[in-house]
Write a protein that holds these residues in place. Structure first.
Motif, PDB file in Angstrom:
ATOM      1  N   GLY A   1       0.810  -1.224   0.000  1.00 15.25           N
ATOM      2  CA  GLY A   1       0.000   0.000   0.000  1.00 15.25           C
ATOM      3  C   GLY A   1       0.838   1.267   0.000  1.00 15.25           C
ATOM      4  N   SER A   2       0.161   2.382  -0.240  1.00 16.25           N
ATOM      5  CA  SER A   2       0.837   3.683  -0.308  1.00 16.25           C
ATOM      6  C   SER A   2       1.149   4.231   1.078  1.00 16.25           C
ATOM      7  N   GLY A   3       0.407   3.805   2.080  1.00 14.24           N
ATOM      8  CA  GLY A   3       0.541   4.345   3.435  1.00 14.24           C
ATOM      9  C   GLY A   3       1.879   4.006   4.064  1.00 14.24           C
ATOM     10  N   GLU A   4       2.370   4.917   4.902  1.00 14.06           N
ATOM     11  CA  GLU A   4       3.646   4.707   5.576  1.00 14.06           C
ATOM     12  C   GLU A   4       3.437   3.718   6.717  1.00 14.06           C
ATOM     13  N   GLY A   5       4.122   2.598   6.671  1.00 13.47           N
ATOM     14  CA  GLY A   5       3.978   1.598   7.721  1.00 13.47           C
ATOM     15  C   GLY A   5       2.932   0.564   7.384  1.00 13.47           C
ATOM     16  N   GLN A   6       3.271  -0.693   7.685  1.00 10.98           N
ATOM     17  CA  GLN A   6       2.331  -1.797   7.460  1.00 10.98           C
ATOM     18  C   GLN A   6       1.672  -2.088   8.801  1.00 10.98           C
ATOM     19  N   PHE A   7       0.409  -1.737   8.932  1.00  8.52           N
ATOM     20  CA  PHE A   7      -0.249  -1.889  10.223  1.00  8.52           C
ATOM     21  C   PHE A   7      -0.763  -3.309  10.433  1.00  8.52           C
ATOM     22  N   SER A   8      -0.639  -3.804  11.654  1.00  8.60           N
ATOM     23  CA  SER A   8      -1.223  -5.096  12.016  1.00  8.60           C
ATOM     24  C   SER A   8      -2.594  -4.876  12.658  1.00  8.60           C
ATOM     25  N   ILE A   9      -2.751  -3.758  13.353  1.00  7.21           N
ATOM     26  CA  ILE A   9      -4.031  -3.395  13.960  1.00  7.21           C
ATOM     27  C   ILE A   9      -4.225  -1.893  13.770  1.00  7.21           C
TER      28      ILE A   9
ATOM     29  N   ILE B   1      -2.622  -7.298  24.200  1.00  4.35           N
ATOM     30  CA  ILE B   1      -2.187  -6.066  23.545  1.00  4.35           C
ATOM     31  C   ILE B   1      -2.977  -4.892  24.111  1.00  4.35           C
ATOM     32  N   ILE B   2      -2.285  -3.785  24.359  1.00  5.56           N
ATOM     33  CA  ILE B   2      -2.934  -2.549  24.793  1.00  5.56           C
ATOM     34  C   ILE B   2      -2.503  -1.446  23.840  1.00  5.56           C
ATOM     35  N   LEU B   3      -3.467  -0.730  23.279  1.00  7.87           N
ATOM     36  CA  LEU B   3      -3.148   0.364  22.368  1.00  7.87           C
ATOM     37  C   LEU B   3      -3.788   1.661  22.844  1.00  7.87           C
ATOM     38  N   GLU B   4      -3.008   2.732  22.797  1.00  8.67           N
ATOM     39  CA  GLU B   4      -3.533   4.046  23.158  1.00  8.67           C
ATOM     40  C   GLU B   4      -4.180   4.671  21.925  1.00  8.67           C
ATOM     41  N   VAL B   5      -5.381   5.181  22.104  1.00  2.95           N
ATOM     42  CA  VAL B   5      -6.084   5.860  21.016  1.00  2.95           C
ATOM     43  C   VAL B   5      -5.604   7.313  20.987  1.00  2.95           C
ATOM     44  N   ASP B   6      -5.311   7.808  19.799  1.00  5.79           N
ATOM     45  CA  ASP B   6      -4.706   9.144  19.701  1.00  5.79           C
ATOM     46  C   ASP B   6      -5.753  10.271  19.748  1.00  5.79           C
ATOM     47  N   ALA B   7      -5.307  11.472  19.492  1.00  6.67           N
ATOM     48  CA  ALA B   7      -6.161  12.652  19.623  1.00  6.67           C
ATOM     49  C   ALA B   7      -7.220  12.729  18.511  1.00  6.67           C
ATOM     50  N   ASN B   8      -7.091  11.885  17.462  1.00  7.29           N
ATOM     51  CA  ASN B   8      -8.087  11.852  16.388  1.00  7.29           C
ATOM     52  C   ASN B   8      -9.067  10.699  16.543  1.00  7.29           C
ATOM     53  N   GLY B   9      -8.939   9.947  17.641  1.00  6.68           N
ATOM     54  CA  GLY B   9      -9.794   8.776  17.834  1.00  6.68           C
ATOM     55  C   GLY B   9      -9.241   7.537  17.151  1.00  6.68           C
ATOM     56  N   ASN B  10      -8.051   7.667  16.536  1.00  8.01           N
ATOM     57  CA  ASN B  10      -7.451   6.539  15.818  1.00  8.01           C
ATOM     58  C   ASN B  10      -6.448   5.779  16.677  1.00  8.01           C
ATOM     59  N   PHE B  11      -6.328   4.485  16.392  1.00 10.00           N
ATOM     60  CA  PHE B  11      -5.272   3.671  17.008  1.00 10.00           C
ATOM     61  C   PHE B  11      -4.628   2.846  15.913  1.00 10.00           C
ATOM     62  N   TYR B  12      -3.335   2.543  16.076  1.00  9.99           N
ATOM     63  CA  TYR B  12      -2.611   1.778  15.060  1.00  9.99           C
ATOM     64  C   TYR B  12      -1.318   1.241  15.635  1.00  9.99           C
ATOM     65  N   THR B  13      -0.846   0.139  15.053  1.00 10.12           N
ATOM     66  CA  THR B  13       0.469  -0.407  15.400  1.00 10.12           C
ATOM     67  C   THR B  13       0.998  -1.202  14.218  1.00 10.12           C
ATOM     68  N   ASN B  14       2.311  -1.234  14.083  1.00  9.06           N
ATOM     69  CA  ASN B  14       2.916  -2.096  13.071  1.00  9.06           C
ATOM     70  C   ASN B  14       3.657  -3.253  13.745  1.00  9.06           C
ATOM     71  N   GLU B  15       3.358  -3.457  15.040  1.00 11.55           N
ATOM     72  CA  GLU B  15       3.940  -4.585  15.749  1.00 11.55           C
ATOM     73  C   GLU B  15       3.346  -5.878  15.186  1.00 11.55           C
ATOM     74  N   ILE B  16       4.173  -6.891  14.979  1.00 11.88           N
ATOM     75  CA  ILE B  16       3.669  -8.172  14.454  1.00 11.88           C
ATOM     76  C   ILE B  16       2.856  -8.860  15.545  1.00 11.88           C
ATOM     77  N   VAL B  17       1.636  -9.249  15.207  1.00 12.42           N
ATOM     78  CA  VAL B  17       0.711  -9.812  16.189  1.00 12.42           C
ATOM     79  C   VAL B  17       0.522 -11.309  15.956  1.00 12.42           C
ATOM     80  N   ASP B  18       0.579 -12.086  17.033  1.00 15.98           N
ATOM     81  CA  ASP B  18       0.263 -13.509  16.953  1.00 15.98           C
ATOM     82  C   ASP B  18      -1.228 -13.664  17.265  1.00 15.98           C
TER      83      ASP B  18
END
Ligand code: HEC
Ligand code: HEC
Length: 155
Positions: A59-67, A96-113
């Motif tokens: 994809g065009s987006g920076e980073g390959q997100f797992s979640i 897994i714990i993810l912090e939601v950012d100031a836009n309401g979005n959350f993301y990670t490129n950590e590999i998830v099992d």
């Protein structure tokens, strides 16, 4: 003799520290550059869209997100910033714990099992909402598009 023992304890402590460090050594997609949402961040965009339309290996987006996805308030229109997304194992352990950012979005490129599937939840200011079914991928907004499936929301 006592001196030698102290050195021994010191070496042992260092080994233990080193091993703990090793266990926390996660793998990330995309050349190990860590891209994870944090409270207050405003680097994200496209609130509500399926992030994995672009943030994939080709994809065009920076980073390959797992979640990745977006959290809304109960009205399912207003993004809910700075809340927390968790994923539980089948044994009900938080994986897994993810912090939601100031836009309401959350993301990670950590590999998830994903194992046999993980149960997502969102912890709002007053309560935690959990998904009944488990998921095997982290493209949350692909399902939660507000049409076929309601937005992910919390109180
Ligand atoms: C239409 C394609 C597209 C979609 C959909 C998309 N992105 Fe992006 N994203 C990009 C591109 C291209 C960039 C790099 C250039 C830029 O910043 O605009 C980017 C950059 C980013 C960055 C900055 C990365 C960095 O290292 O600084 C974040 C964070 C991000 N996107 C999060 C998201 C989230 C979260 C979603 C879903 C809610 C999403 N994006 C949806 C294309 C997309
Ligand atoms: C395959 C489609 C699909 C995917 C992918 C998916 N969901 Fe869901 N989700 C659903 C459906 C259907 C429901 C309602 C039934 C249920 O709870 O299982 C739901 C319900 C929920 C709920 C409870 C209702 C609410 O909005 O408070 C939460 C929280 C949730 N999902 C979060 C997530 C998160 C976070 C992700 C990404 C890690 C995700 N979901 C990925 C389909 C999906």
């Amino acid at each position: 003799m006592i001196y030698k023992n102290k050195i021994g304890v010191l070496i042992l402590s260092l080994l233990v520290l080193f091993c703990v460090g090793c266990e926390n050594d996660y793998d990330y997609y995309d050349d190990d550059e860590i891209i994870i949402s944090q409270f207050g961040d405003d680097e994200s965009h496209k609130t509500g869209q399926n992030c994995m339309d672009c943030h994939t290996v080709d994809g065009s987006g920076e980073g390959q997100f797992s979640i990745a996805g977006t959290i809304y308030h109960e009205d399912q229109i207003t993004p809910y910033e700075n809340v927390t997304v968790k994923l539980y194992s089948q044994a009900d352990i938080v994986e897994i714990i993810l912090e939601v950012d100031a836009n309401g979005n959350f993301y990670t490129n950590e590999i998830v099992d994903w194992g046999d599937g993980l149960f997502p939840s969102v912890l709002g200011e007053t309560e935690e909402q959990k998904m009944i079914q488990s998921v095997n991928n982290g493209a949350c907004n692909e399902c939660h598009d507000g049409t076929t499936t309601p937005r992910i929301f919390s109180n």
